[in-house]
Design a protein around this motif. Structure first.
Motif, PDB file in Angstrom:
ATOM      1  N   ARG A  10      -5.184  56.337  16.048  1.00 37.17           N
ATOM      2  CA  ARG A  10      -3.934  56.646  16.742  1.00 37.17           C
ATOM      3  C   ARG A  10      -2.935  55.518  16.509  1.00 37.17           C
ATOM      4  O   ARG A  10      -3.294  54.336  16.500  1.00 37.17           O
ATOM      5  N   ILE A  11      -1.674  55.875  16.320  1.00 36.81           N
ATOM      6  CA  ILE A  11      -0.637  54.878  16.058  1.00 36.81           C
ATOM      7  C   ILE A  11      -0.564  53.863  17.189  1.00 36.81           C
ATOM      8  O   ILE A  11      -0.444  52.652  16.952  1.00 36.81           O
ATOM      9  N   GLU A  12      -0.653  54.343  18.426  1.00 39.35           N
ATOM     10  CA  GLU A  12      -0.602  53.438  19.577  1.00 39.35           C
ATOM     11  C   GLU A  12      -1.719  52.404  19.516  1.00 39.35           C
ATOM     12  O   GLU A  12      -1.506  51.213  19.766  1.00 39.35           O
ATOM     13  N   GLU A  13      -2.920  52.849  19.171  1.00 37.89           N
ATOM     14  CA  GLU A  13      -4.055  51.940  19.085  1.00 37.89           C
ATOM     15  C   GLU A  13      -3.863  50.930  17.956  1.00 37.89           C
ATOM     16  O   GLU A  13      -4.188  49.743  18.100  1.00 37.89           O
ATOM     17  N   ALA A  14      -3.329  51.388  16.824  1.00 37.08           N
ATOM     18  CA  ALA A  14      -3.099  50.500  15.680  1.00 37.08           C
ATOM     19  C   ALA A  14      -2.094  49.407  16.029  1.00 37.08           C
ATOM     20  O   ALA A  14      -2.263  48.242  15.638  1.00 37.08           O
ATOM     21  N   LEU A  15      -1.049  49.768  16.778  1.00 38.64           N
ATOM     22  CA  LEU A  15      -0.036  48.787  17.166  1.00 38.64           C
ATOM     23  C   LEU A  15      -0.592  47.759  18.138  1.00 38.64           C
ATOM     24  O   LEU A  15      -0.125  46.614  18.178  1.00 38.64           O
ATOM     25  N   GLN A  16      -1.581  48.141  18.924  1.00 36.62           N
ATOM     26  CA  GLN A  16      -2.228  47.180  19.819  1.00 36.62           C
ATOM     27  C   GLN A  16      -3.030  46.156  19.025  1.00 36.62           C
ATOM     28  O   GLN A  16      -3.063  44.970  19.361  1.00 36.62           O
ATOM     29  N   LEU A  17      -3.684  46.633  17.945  1.00 37.91           N
ATOM     30  CA  LEU A  17      -4.467  45.726  17.100  1.00 37.91           C
ATOM     31  C   LEU A  17      -3.573  44.831  16.252  1.00 37.91           C
ATOM     32  O   LEU A  17      -3.908  43.668  15.986  1.00 37.91           O
ATOM     33  N   CYS A  18      -2.456  45.392  15.811  1.00 40.58           N
ATOM     34  CA  CYS A  18      -1.546  44.662  14.924  1.00 40.58           C
ATOM     35  C   CYS A  18      -0.102  44.933  15.349  1.00 40.58           C
ATOM     36  O   CYS A  18       0.543  45.850  14.832  1.00 40.58           O
ATOM     37  N   PRO A  19       0.436  44.142  16.301  1.00 41.03           N
ATOM     38  CA  PRO A  19       1.803  44.364  16.797  1.00 41.03           C
ATOM     39  C   PRO A  19       2.863  44.284  15.706  1.00 41.03           C
ATOM     40  O   PRO A  19       3.933  44.880  15.829  1.00 41.03           O
ATOM     41  N   GLU A  20       2.571  43.546  14.609  1.00 42.64           N
ATOM     42  CA  GLU A  20       3.543  43.416  13.523  1.00 42.64           C
ATOM     43  C   GLU A  20       3.478  44.579  12.534  1.00 42.64           C
ATOM     44  O   GLU A  20       4.207  44.601  11.534  1.00 42.64           O
ATOM     45  N   LEU A  21       2.596  45.538  12.803  1.00 43.03           N
ATOM     46  CA  LEU A  21       2.397  46.659  11.884  1.00 43.03           C
ATOM     47  C   LEU A  21       3.691  47.445  11.686  1.00 43.03           C
ATOM     48  O   LEU A  21       4.348  47.830  12.651  1.00 43.03           O
ATOM     49  N   ILE A  22       4.047  47.669  10.433  1.00 46.45           N
ATOM     50  CA  ILE A  22       5.242  48.455  10.097  1.00 46.45           C
ATOM     51  C   ILE A  22       4.807  49.897   9.879  1.00 46.45           C
ATOM     52  O   ILE A  22       4.006  50.187   8.986  1.00 46.45           O
ATOM     53  N   ILE A  23       5.312  50.806  10.682  1.00 44.16           N
ATOM     54  CA  ILE A  23       4.974  52.227  10.582  1.00 44.16           C
ATOM     55  C   ILE A  23       6.082  52.946   9.823  1.00 44.16           C
ATOM     56  O   ILE A  23       7.256  52.859  10.181  1.00 44.16           O
ATOM     57  N   LYS A  24       5.706  53.631   8.761  1.00 49.52           N
ATOM     58  CA  LYS A  24       6.676  54.392   7.992  1.00 49.52           C
ATOM     59  C   LYS A  24       6.346  55.882   8.073  1.00 49.52           C
ATOM     60  O   LYS A  24       5.182  56.274   8.121  1.00 49.52           O
ATOM     61  N   ALA A  25       7.390  56.690   8.081  1.00 49.79           N
ATOM     62  CA  ALA A  25       7.202  58.143   8.081  1.00 49.79           C
ATOM     63  C   ALA A  25       6.758  58.601   6.700  1.00 49.79           C
ATOM     64  O   ALA A  25       7.087  57.973   5.690  1.00 49.79           O
ATOM     65  N   PRO A  26       5.983  59.680   6.616  1.00 44.31           N
ATOM     66  CA  PRO A  26       5.534  60.164   5.307  1.00 44.31           C
ATOM     67  C   PRO A  26       6.689  60.653   4.450  1.00 44.31           C
ATOM     68  O   PRO A  26       7.701  61.124   4.966  1.00 44.31           O
ATOM     69  N   ASN A  27       6.522  60.528   3.147  1.00 43.20           N
ATOM     70  CA  ASN A  27       7.548  60.955   2.184  1.00 43.20           C
ATOM     71  C   ASN A  27       6.838  61.753   1.091  1.00 43.20           C
ATOM     72  O   ASN A  27       6.575  61.248   0.000  1.00 43.20           O
ATOM     73  N   MET A  28       6.496  63.003   1.384  1.00 42.57           N
ATOM     74  CA  MET A  28       5.693  63.807   0.477  1.00 42.57           C
ATOM     75  C   MET A  28       6.385  64.044  -0.858  1.00 42.57           C
ATOM     76  O   MET A  28       5.733  64.111  -1.901  1.00 42.57           O
ATOM     77  N   SER A  29       7.699  64.153  -0.857  1.00 44.30           N
ATOM     78  CA  SER A  29       8.423  64.359  -2.117  1.00 44.30           C
ATOM     79  C   SER A  29       8.203  63.183  -3.056  1.00 44.30           C
ATOM     80  O   SER A  29       7.998  63.359  -4.260  1.00 44.30           O
ATOM     81  N   LEU A  30       8.231  61.962  -2.522  1.00 43.26           N
ATOM     82  CA  LEU A  30       7.990  60.769  -3.330  1.00 43.26           C
ATOM     83  C   LEU A  30       6.551  60.751  -3.844  1.00 43.26           C
ATOM     84  O   LEU A  30       6.310  60.433  -5.015  1.00 43.26           O
TER      85      LEU A  30
END
Length: 426
Positions: A101-121
């Protein structure tokens, strides 16, 4: 020698090709079931009929640039929802994992950069890599959006394979900006295994004289084709490593054809030809939704999913003969139904069939539904089924009407034409 090529952390690596500032930083790509198709936003949908793989949908929205991609996963109440589809090695060092879960990942790594998917790319870069590999290797098979197999037999001498694949991975990084790992071995199955141990951005060659030393210590669950149920079955008879599996041929063969074939793959006794063209054997669409009890609203959503899937089937120009609908409820309850129908495919007939399948599959009507899935498979070109000739003339007229509707949807969007039965549910 066969080789296996896998793009390292593909979705993250892809976004780094257009944003180099993300290099050497903890980055993850978020994922969230696109339920906006239920809100009449299907005009923005793109259809993917070429590539498959984990988190690669048949339908996806065109990418929209955002200053802060985390907002793509934030609800109106401020809560962040969604899971991670992949993460960089820098993020994994903090314990961040795929499907977390994104929330859980941010707790483990507050500096984590979350990017939205870009399927076309992702599709664009995958296609470019495929074209590049075809210039370098005579036989190339694309197994998924980020995974390829190649055959070097008669092209590169076995003793030159390590240099060739090491050079190839550096060439790909220089030309396309994508880090790949490459494994080489006498069979594709062991080559794929070698790739796992070459990561990140490495190469590894397994020769026959290295086989036992490399394969035997590996855990059984690390071999492609050994899923959760097979792993447990192996554990139950005290088989935990591939070496232990190789020493228990009689046990595996007593479990039937699949286990017998699995043993031969692990032992390097069988291989499969490189398929330069892979045809999809099924097409499906599914969405995870907020728990929903209203059956009329669920039927409306089945109409929408059926319309999307019908569009993909017609784009593929196939006639499916097996149809599947499944429901996932609260409290870990599931239900599904399969129907065989060897008739000319029409949009209206498929829509009606999906409604019928939903009514039959919905066996837990006191529970709320959290996931809807519809699939079509066993295309006539791949099966021995013959189309029914009953009412064939009328069916052909409806098929022609379906083709006309398809053209309008391609021009004006998938929501341009709806059936009256769906309109009554809105």
């Amino acid at each position: 020698m066969k080789i296996h090529i896998d793009i390292d952390c593909f979705f993250v690596s892809a976004i780094r090709t257009i944003d180099p500032s993300l290099e050497h930083k903890p980055v993850a790509i978020g994922g969230r079931s696109d339920t906006k198709i239920f809100d009449n936003s299907a005009k923005q949908q793109t259809v993917n009929l070429e590539n498959s793989g984990s988190f690669v949908p048949t339908f996806f929205k065109a990418y929209e640039s955002k200053d802060d991609d985390i907002d793509a996963f934030r609800d109106s109440d401020g809560k962040i929802r969604g899971i991670l589809t992949t993460s960089s090695y820098e993020a994994r060092a903090f314990g961040v994992k795929t499907t977390m879960r994104i929330e859980e990942a941010l707790q483990l790594c507050p500096e984590l950069i979350i990017k939205a998917p870009n399927m076309s790319l992702y599709q664009k870069l995958s296609h470019k890599l495929h074209e590049y590999l075809m210039l370098k290797i005579p036989l190339i098979e694309q197994a998924s959006i980020d995974e390829f197999y190649g055959d070097l037999s008669g092209w590169i001498e076995d003793n030159e394979v390590p240099f060739f694949i090491d050079t190839l991975r550096h060439d790909i990084k220089r030309e396309l900006g994508l880090p790949v790992s490459i494994g080489a071995a006498p069979t594709r199955y062991i080559a794929k295994l070698a790739t796992t141990y070459a990561k990140p951005f490495g190469s590894k060659t397994i020769y026959p004289w290295d086989f036992d030393k490399f394969v035997n210590p590996i855990k059984v669950e690390d071999f492609a084709g050994i899923g959760r149920s097979m792993r447990q079955k192996l554990y139950d008879v005290q088989i935990h490593t591939l070496g232990e599996l190789r020493s228990r041929r009689g046990t595996l063969e007593s479990w039937g054809p699949y286990a017998k074939e699995l043993y031969r793959r692990v032992n390097g006794e069988v291989d499969a030809e490189i398929q330069t063209k892979r045809e999809r054997k099924s097409i499906g669409i599914s969405r995870t939704i907020e728990p929903l009890f209203d059956r009329n609203e669920l039927r409306r959503r089945v109409h929408i999913l059926a319309r999307h899937l019908s569009f993909a089937i017609l784009k593929r120009d196939v006639i499916p003969t097996v149809f599947h609908l499944s429901l996932r409820y609260e409290m870990n309850q599931k239900s599904h139904i399969n129907i065989s129908l060897a008739e000319v495919f029409t949009d209206k007939k498929f829509d009606t069939l999906c409604q019928e399948m939903f009514n039959k599959a919905d066996t837990q009507r006191r529970l709320r539904v959290i996931r809807l899935t519809i699939q079509a498979s066993s295309f006539t070109k791949h099966s021995k089924k013959e189309l029914s000739l009953i009412n064939f003339h009328d069916e052909q007229k409806m098929h022609n009407l379906t083709r006309s509707s398809q053209k309008l949807r391609e021009k004006y969007g998938l929501d341009a034409i709806k059936w009256g039965s769906e309109m009554l549910l809105t």
